[in-house]
Design a protein around this motif. Sequence first.
Motif, short mmCIF file in Angstrom:
data_model
loop_
_atom_site.label_atom_id
_atom_site.label_comp_id
_atom_site.label_asym_id
_atom_site.label_seq_id
_atom_site.Cartn_x
_atom_site.Cartn_y
_atom_site.Cartn_z
N ILE A 171 0.87 -1.18 0.00
CA ILE A 171 0.00 0.00 0.00
C ILE A 171 0.91 1.22 0.00
O ILE A 171 1.80 1.35 0.86
CB ILE A 171 -0.89 0.03 1.27
N LEU A 172 0.71 2.10 -0.95
CA LEU A 172 1.51 3.32 -1.02
C LEU A 172 0.76 4.47 -0.37
O LEU A 172 -0.35 4.80 -0.78
CB LEU A 172 1.84 3.65 -2.48
N LYS A 227 -0.12 -12.05 -9.66
CA LYS A 227 0.59 -10.76 -9.66
C LYS A 227 0.56 -10.12 -8.27
O LYS A 227 -0.49 -10.10 -7.62
CB LYS A 227 -0.08 -9.80 -10.64
N PRO A 228 1.70 -9.57 -7.84
CA PRO A 228 1.69 -8.82 -6.58
C PRO A 228 0.79 -7.59 -6.71
O PRO A 228 0.64 -7.04 -7.80
CB PRO A 228 3.15 -8.40 -6.38
N ASN A 229 0.19 -7.20 -5.59
CA ASN A 229 -0.79 -6.11 -5.61
C ASN A 229 -0.16 -4.81 -5.12
O ASN A 229 0.53 -4.81 -4.09
CB ASN A 229 -1.95 -6.45 -4.67
N VAL A 230 -0.41 -3.74 -5.84
CA VAL A 230 0.00 -2.42 -5.36
C VAL A 230 -1.24 -1.54 -5.28
O VAL A 230 -2.01 -1.45 -6.23
CB VAL A 230 1.04 -1.76 -6.30
N ILE A 231 -1.43 -0.93 -4.11
CA ILE A 231 -2.56 -0.02 -3.94
C ILE A 231 -2.01 1.39 -3.76
O ILE A 231 -1.26 1.65 -2.80
CB ILE A 231 -3.41 -0.41 -2.71
N ILE A 232 -2.31 2.24 -4.71
CA ILE A 232 -1.87 3.63 -4.58
C ILE A 232 -2.96 4.38 -3.82
O ILE A 232 -4.03 4.66 -4.37
CB ILE A 232 -1.59 4.26 -5.96
N ALA A 233 -2.71 4.63 -2.54
CA ALA A 233 -3.71 5.28 -1.69
C ALA A 233 -3.46 6.78 -1.70
O ALA A 233 -2.44 7.26 -1.18
CB ALA A 233 -3.63 4.73 -0.28
N HIS A 234 -4.36 7.50 -2.31
CA HIS A 234 -4.22 8.96 -2.39
C HIS A 234 -4.55 9.56 -1.03
O HIS A 234 -5.68 9.44 -0.55
CB HIS A 234 -5.14 9.53 -3.47
N THR A 235 -3.55 10.13 -0.40
CA THR A 235 -3.72 10.62 0.97
C THR A 235 -3.27 12.07 1.07
O THR A 235 -2.66 12.61 0.15
CB THR A 235 -2.87 9.79 1.94
#
Lengths: 274, 314
Positions: A171-172, A227-235
């Motif tokens: 999670i980004l 596939k590995p998961n990437v979540i771009i969390a706009h914060t």
Amino acid sequence: MTTRDLKTKSIDYRKKLLKYIKHANAGHTGGSLSCVDILNVLYNHVLGVTPENFSGRDRNHYIQSKGHSVEALYVVLADVGFFPESDLETLCQYQSHYVGHPTRKVNGIEHNSGALGHALSYCVGVALAEKKDGRNNNVFTLLGDGELAEGSNWEALLTASHYKLDNLVAILDYNKLQITGWVKDVCATEPLDEKFTAFGASVRHVDGHDFEALTEVLNSVPFEKGKPNVIIAHTIKGKGVSFIENNYKWHHHVPTDAEFEQAIRELDQVVKNI
Amino acid sequence: MNKLELGKANLEVFSETLIELAKNDKDIVVVTSDSRGSGKLTPFGQQFPDQIVEVGIAEQNLVGIAAGLAASGKKVFAVSPACFLTARSFEQIKNDVCYSDHPVNLIGISAGVSYGALGSTHHSLHDLAALRAVNNLSIIVPADNFETRESIRLAAELPSPVYIRFGKRAIEHVHKPDDKLELGKANIIHEGGDVAFIATGETVVQSLMAAQQLEQKGVSCRVVSMHTIKPLDIETLAQTATKCKALITVEEHMVNGGLGEACAGYLMLTGICVPFKIVGIPDEYTVPGKQLDIFKHYGMTAEKLADAALQLIS
Ligand SMILES: Cc1ncc(C[n+]2csc(CCOP(=O)(O)OP(=O)(O)O)c2C)c(N)n1
Ligand SMILES: [Mg+2]
């Protein structure tokens, strides 16, 4: 737990983390406020990690790569029962294990972090072991966007894709700020989507302060098989307190008495409107 | 007892000295890894925007880039917290800087346990030991503002790699203005014959205060600021060990492989035998706390050092 409950909790977490940062006269204010909604949803709606199952390995995993936002983690861990909240009165004091970055001396914390760019590799190891042992647990980590400049993150992602670790979830905390200022002015990392995709990840975007959206996206992994998961969390760095939001100076600034009181007033106002 | 006058943080003196140097030298280049604020380099960046390179949070990259700049004739200061600079980038230091012989100035800020309660990820208690084991690197740990300014000036002109590390709290002056600093030449800052403190960095001031306390009890002490850890000033070391009845080394570093063991090793080889004690952080999970809590816990404050001296000569 309803969205309303989560909202109320998050305000409570914000007030508490500010309180303990103020008490300790140390801490990472902006980054903790930025990620606390994510941690709220993770611990209350997704992970299912409890003081009862924590000591075993057959459970989901959360490892915080951006260790400096430990105050957010501490208040959430206290709330879900890993230790009494009053322990946090010793934060950053002599002989207290509640130091300014996560350590395994604290119940509920699985891995020591604080030097950026380490946890994703560790998580690849845990995710690999999960697969080898035929379990279905997910491994979550939280990365800072400034942290992405560490090359180790990209090495880890290569391996994650190579081994098809669809149980890995990065999670980004995409708040666009780091210590010096805007990430784009310090080390241009865009376009992130394309980079993550090129490294073999399946990428989703989410509003990192929207409880329903977070719950939905965090509970729908794997996004694509293998596939590995990437979540771009706009914060928003400093989210919830007007004068802390989007201000790089609050990375590790500790509120003065007046700032603290105003912050609590603002947060109390939000609770009334929930 | 003379009260020591409080100076600035060595970190601040470092950044002021860099500005002074850059005014007359376009070749001075500072490289940072999101460490401009922590290194007090914001004014430098504003005054010399063409002489600062920001690489983002990427310390390995930082040192590699610094090596390339140094090879191309720049007088490079690579600035990052000592913990990350010397652990994360160790291989870049070993291969790209030292082995390849490019005169990078590696500046480890907030060294030792300056970051206190941020915990072990942020401490550099390994750096002197690790870097002592790398060929072609001078290591300097300045004690006060004077030593910091002089070592930065010296580094700018040094044709070989150097590592300089210091802390971030305001520190007392231990030098007189007309003192001199030479690479590899220790400074005797207090004279006496019963016990010698051989200290480095921020522990020098603690040792000097211990010496003042001991003097009140009729024990006379020599205090040596061993600012250069490598090359070690073996002449002053041997002379001190011969002249004084007991010797205590003090360092803000793990006892394994630091100043104390460097001194012990040399004295053993030369057959100089003297009651000897190494004060530093032991090989254990470092006690959590602020810098001075940690100093106190491990006997590195003036009072505890004075006690240790009395015990050693009793
Ligand atoms: C290896 C390493 N280098 C430097 C630091 C110092 N540091 C702590 S936080 C931070 C900025 C982080 O920015 P970002 O990743 O965007 O986190 P956030 O904005 O969420 O606080 C830096 C440089 C560190 N902890 N580890
Ligand atoms: Mg950020």
